[in-house]
Design an enzyme around this catalytic site. Structure first.
Site, mmCIF file in Angstrom:
data_model
loop_
_atom_site.group_PDB
_atom_site.id
_atom_site.type_symbol
_atom_site.label_atom_id
_atom_site.label_comp_id
_atom_site.label_asym_id
_atom_site.label_seq_id
_atom_site.Cartn_x
_atom_site.Cartn_y
_atom_site.Cartn_z
ATOM 1 N N HIS A 145 29.495 1.272 -11.091
ATOM 2 C CA HIS A 145 28.705 1.731 -9.958
ATOM 3 C C HIS A 145 28.545 3.247 -10.088
ATOM 4 O O HIS A 145 29.064 3.877 -11.015
ATOM 5 C CB HIS A 145 29.360 1.352 -8.639
ATOM 6 C CG HIS A 145 29.190 -0.095 -8.280
ATOM 7 N ND1 HIS A 145 27.961 -0.648 -8.011
ATOM 8 C CD2 HIS A 145 30.092 -1.107 -8.166
ATOM 9 C CE1 HIS A 145 28.103 -1.934 -7.730
ATOM 10 N NE2 HIS A 145 29.390 -2.242 -7.828
ATOM 11 N N ASP A 201 22.455 6.426 -9.355
ATOM 12 C CA ASP A 201 21.525 5.355 -9.021
ATOM 13 C C ASP A 201 20.110 5.875 -8.797
ATOM 14 O O ASP A 201 19.143 5.330 -9.336
ATOM 15 C CB ASP A 201 21.994 4.644 -7.744
ATOM 16 C CG ASP A 201 23.200 3.755 -7.968
ATOM 17 O OD1 ASP A 201 23.561 3.503 -9.130
ATOM 18 O OD2 ASP A 201 23.794 3.307 -6.970
#
Length: 420
Positions: A150, A180
């Site tokens: 992540h 991200d």
């Protein structure tokens, strides 16, 4: 090719009108990239599985049918259909849709799209001109390619986490998903549009391997510049390069809180001010306004250390409330601003004058602000044309419009669970 000028087209239409994007992604990076392409005019088909669909629909409290607040801010300008890609009929429907598309976005771990039968080679056989972008944490090659991860993991591997936080403390988790959104979504959009331009010139599509870890590395030129510059100087002067003292670390460099002139300071009411007085003229103006004339020239002359200047400025700024200081400093050209909470930021007069939070009505008469496309186009502005879709909302429409399926064919597919 869709980017070839059409003399009959609306000259004010968004720039990607005529481009079709199929979005297989979930959660944050891919959906954000697909939304931005949709803002720029692309027809975006969001393909979800026939079960829970995009996890982000459910990861916050719902505000409308099948929709959380985060989902609503990442999925406008899309049509949604649900396909079961674990059934051969679902794969075949996807490949038929892909034959009409210009761009495919996927965010599976390496190899998964191929195993499902919807990878680049399978699509390219149907649509040789396809631009196929795969967003992963670590890329399609290299020893980390199969690692799960992540945002915080990618920041750690790229070196960005080591630069975030105070010098005496542990690395901090940023409140923004840098890997991200910047490393993944933003670079993906940049690459997709570049590949479409290349295709308009050459007629050839291509595969885009988007690594979020690589994207974070590309965001660190200042820090890597200090590292590589120190190593180059050491090598030039006869050393071995890369000495530990030359490695930038959090809270010690110019742009990460190491300088008194570039830091965040608390005010009397427990709120905060940002100080970005990097140039002597801004520092001098700040010192004059807050009543520290003895620091005006001494700091940049090296007669006062960062620690001493920071302590003096901290003590001074704690004597008034944030907004009292802003009334004195904000328009005085001292490079000082507030640390706004999110509810303050959304009501900021400048952001609203720039149209950054337009309202959008969702299903069920729910209205929610959106975060506008951030670049203002003078001739072909991005637009918000569709609210974020409910699960499978456009399945029938897409199968009928693009594939020409009859209602009874769609009903049979739904009965067999291939579509929803």
């Amino acid at each position: 090719h869709p980017l070839t000028p059409d003399p009959m087209a609306d000259p004010c239409a968004p720039p990607l009108v005529g481009v079709r994007v199929i979005d297989l992604t979930r959660l944050l990076p891919g959906p954000c990239a697909a939304m931005w392409l949709g803002d720029l005019g692309a027809d975006v088909l969001k393909v979800e599985d026939t079960g829970a669909g995009d996890y982000l629909r459910w990861q916050q409290a719902p505000i409308a049918e099948g929709m959380s607040g985060a989902f609503a801010l990442l999925n406008r300008n899309k049509r949604a259909l649900s396909l079961d890609l674990k059934q051969p009929e679902g794969v075949e429907l996807f490949l038929r849709l892909a034959a009409s598309a210009d761009v495919i976005l996927e965010g599976f771990r390496p190899g998964v799209a191929d195993r499902l039968g919807v990878g680049y080679e399978a699509v390219r056989r149907r649509r040789p001109e396809i631009v196929y972008a795969a967003i992963t944490g670590y890329g399609q090659t290299g020893p980390y390619r199969d690692f799960p991860g992540h945002d915080v993991n990618y920041l750690g591997y790229a070196g960005a986490a080591a630069l975030t936080g105070e010098a005496a403390g542990k690395p901090a988790v940023p409140g923004v998903q840098i890997a991200d959104l910047a490393g993944g979504a933003l670079f993906c959009c940049f690459a997709v549009v570049s590949a479409l331009l290349a295709r308009a010139r050459t007629g050839r599509g291509q595969y885009l391997d988007v690594s979020m870890m690589d994207g974070v590395s590309a965001l660190l030129p200042f820090s890597f510049g200090a590292l590589f510059g120190g190593a180059a100087r050491s090598a030039r002067d006869g050393g071995v390069g890369g000495a530990g003292s030359a490695v930038p670390s959090r809270g010690r460099d110019t742009l990460d809180g190491g300088r008194a002139c570039y830091d965040i300071y608390e005010t009397r009411d427990g709120k905060y001010l940002t100080v970005g007085a990097l140039e002597p003229k801004f520092w001098e103006r700040l010192c004059d306004l807050v009543g520290l004339p003895d620091l005006r020239a001494a700091y940049f002359a090296g007669k006062v250390s960062d620690q001493q200047a920071r302590a003096r400025l901290r003590e001074t700024l704690l004597t008034r409330d944030r907004d009292d200081w802003l009334a004195l400093l904000k328009e005085a050209g001292a490079c000082v601003g507030p640390v706004l909470e999110l509810d303050e930021a959304v009501n900021d007069p400048h952001a609203n004058a720039r149209g950054m939070f337009p309202s959008l009505r969702l299903a069920g008469d729910v209205t929610i602000p959106q975060i506008a496309f951030p670049v203002k186009f003078s001739e072909t502005p991005p637009t918000i044309r569709r609210p974020p879709p409910r699960p499978g909302e456009h399945t029938d429409e897409v199968l009928r419009e693009i594939l020409g399926l009859a209602p009874e064919q769609i009903a049979a597919l739904r009965a067999s669970g291939v579509v929803r």
